[in-house]
Design a protein around this motif. Structure first.
Motif, mmCIF file in Angstrom:
data_model
loop_
_atom_site.group_PDB
_atom_site.id
_atom_site.type_symbol
_atom_site.label_atom_id
_atom_site.label_comp_id
_atom_site.label_asym_id
_atom_site.label_seq_id
_atom_site.Cartn_x
_atom_site.Cartn_y
_atom_site.Cartn_z
ATOM 1 N N SER A 90 17.170 -0.043 72.237
ATOM 2 C CA SER A 90 16.566 0.450 71.000
ATOM 3 C C SER A 90 16.199 1.915 71.161
ATOM 4 C CB SER A 90 15.301 -0.348 70.673
ATOM 5 O OG SER A 90 15.625 -1.698 70.426
ATOM 6 N N ASP A 110 18.247 10.500 60.928
ATOM 7 C CA ASP A 110 18.212 9.864 59.617
ATOM 8 C C ASP A 110 17.701 8.442 59.810
ATOM 9 O OD1 ASP A 110 18.572 9.385 56.934
ATOM 10 O OD2 ASP A 110 20.725 9.014 57.089
ATOM 11 N N VAL A 111 16.609 8.123 59.146
ATOM 12 C CA VAL A 111 16.029 6.782 59.246
ATOM 13 C C VAL A 111 16.053 6.144 57.860
ATOM 14 C CG1 VAL A 111 13.976 5.445 59.859
ATOM 15 C CG2 VAL A 111 14.527 7.541 61.133
ATOM 16 N N GLU A 112 16.617 4.955 57.805
ATOM 17 C CA GLU A 112 16.728 4.240 56.535
ATOM 18 C C GLU A 112 16.189 2.824 56.709
ATOM 19 O OE1 GLU A 112 20.295 2.615 53.652
ATOM 20 O OE2 GLU A 112 20.707 4.274 55.013
ATOM 21 N N GLU A 113 15.277 2.463 55.834
ATOM 22 C CA GLU A 113 14.731 1.098 55.864
ATOM 23 C C GLU A 113 15.522 0.230 54.908
ATOM 24 O OE1 GLU A 113 10.536 0.528 55.415
ATOM 25 O OE2 GLU A 113 10.079 2.335 56.559
ATOM 26 N N ILE A 114 15.859 -0.962 55.360
ATOM 27 C CA ILE A 114 16.541 -1.927 54.507
ATOM 28 C C ILE A 114 15.493 -2.934 54.056
ATOM 29 C CG2 ILE A 114 18.367 -3.665 54.377
ATOM 30 C CD1 ILE A 114 19.704 -2.142 56.730
ATOM 31 N N THR A 120 10.536 -5.069 54.438
ATOM 32 C CA THR A 120 11.492 -4.401 55.325
ATOM 33 C C THR A 120 12.147 -5.442 56.215
ATOM 34 O OG1 THR A 120 10.167 -2.368 55.323
ATOM 35 C CG2 THR A 120 11.759 -2.635 57.110
ATOM 36 N N GLY A 122 15.075 -4.491 58.001
ATOM 37 C CA GLY A 122 15.796 -3.770 59.037
ATOM 38 C C GLY A 122 15.614 -2.273 58.892
ATOM 39 N N ILE A 123 15.899 -1.581 59.966
ATOM 40 C CA ILE A 123 15.823 -0.119 59.980
ATOM 41 C C ILE A 123 17.085 0.400 60.636
ATOM 42 C CG2 ILE A 123 14.591 1.900 60.858
ATOM 43 C CD1 ILE A 123 12.030 0.235 60.828
ATOM 44 N N ILE A 124 17.713 1.361 59.977
ATOM 45 C CA ILE A 124 18.889 2.023 60.532
ATOM 46 C C ILE A 124 18.462 3.417 60.953
ATOM 47 C CG2 ILE A 124 21.200 2.917 60.067
ATOM 48 C CD1 ILE A 124 21.506 0.711 57.962
ATOM 49 N N ARG A 125 18.713 3.743 62.204
ATOM 50 C CA ARG A 125 18.399 5.075 62.719
ATOM 51 C C ARG A 125 19.691 5.732 63.176
ATOM 52 N NH1 ARG A 125 14.380 1.767 65.029
ATOM 53 N NH2 ARG A 125 12.327 2.191 64.156
ATOM 54 N N LYS A 126 19.969 6.885 62.622
ATOM 55 C CA LYS A 126 21.163 7.634 62.995
ATOM 56 C C LYS A 126 20.719 8.931 63.658
ATOM 57 C CE LYS A 126 23.656 5.968 58.956
ATOM 58 N NZ LYS A 126 24.287 6.375 57.685
#
Length: 178
Positions: A90, A110-114, A120, A122-126
């Motif tokens: 992680s 870039d952080v995006e919460e699903i 929430t 899930g969280i996508i972190r790029k």
């Protein structure tokens, strides 16, 4: 050495962005002739000496010189991306990243919460990394690696031409007898 107000101002302005045209404009030269004025000023021995002196003083003040730059580039080139992740794979919080990564190796995050029904799930972190190849090119230009030379010369070390005479021979102009 007294450069005069306008020429002294050009030196100060040139050090901001190393753009002779813009420095000439900011120093008060005509925008119409700024390009040629800037180029002319950069050929002036007194201007060049003042620029060199000002750069050396700035390096002394900031403690940033070629050695500092090469050390920094080398540290960045050798930084391990695995340091950004924990043992489970992680992404670590930014505050836990090694300092070298926080000082410019990451070009974007870039952080995006699903969410589903307001929750929430899930969280996508790029993580976008900066250009490491560019760092290697910069290092190569500052050391005698010659891996990233802009131009390669073809000539003899003494400056003489490689070819002094070329003869063209037409078919049938040989030593053969008919």
């Amino acid at each position: 050495m007294a450069l005069g107000e306008k020429r002294g101002r050009f030196v100060e302005e040139y050090l901001h962005d190393l753009n002779a045209t813009q420095a000439a404009i900011r120093a008060g030269y005509s925008a119409k002739t700024a390009y040629s004025q800037g180029q002319r000023l950069l050929k002036d021995v007194e201007i060049l000496a003042a620029i060199s002196e000002a750069k050396a003083a700035r390096s002394e003040r900031t403690k940033i010189d070629a050695d500092w730059l090469l050390r920094r580039l080398a540290d960045e080139a050798e930084a391990d991306v695995a340091d950004l992740y924990d043992e489970q794979g992680s992404l670590r919080p930014v505050s836990e990243w090694p300092l070298i990564w926080r000082k410019g190796l990451v070009a974007g995050l870039d952080v995006e919460e699903i969410k589903s029904e307001g929750v929430t799930i899930g969280i996508i972190r790029k993580v976008k990394l900066s250009d490491r190849v560019k760092r290697l090119e910069l290092i190569g230009k500052h050391v005698e690696v010659q891996a990233f030379r802009e131009q390669v010369g073809h000539g003899n070390p003494d400056g003489s031409p490689l070819v002094t005479r070329i003869e063209l021979v037409s078919p049938g102009d040989g030593d053969s007898e008919a």
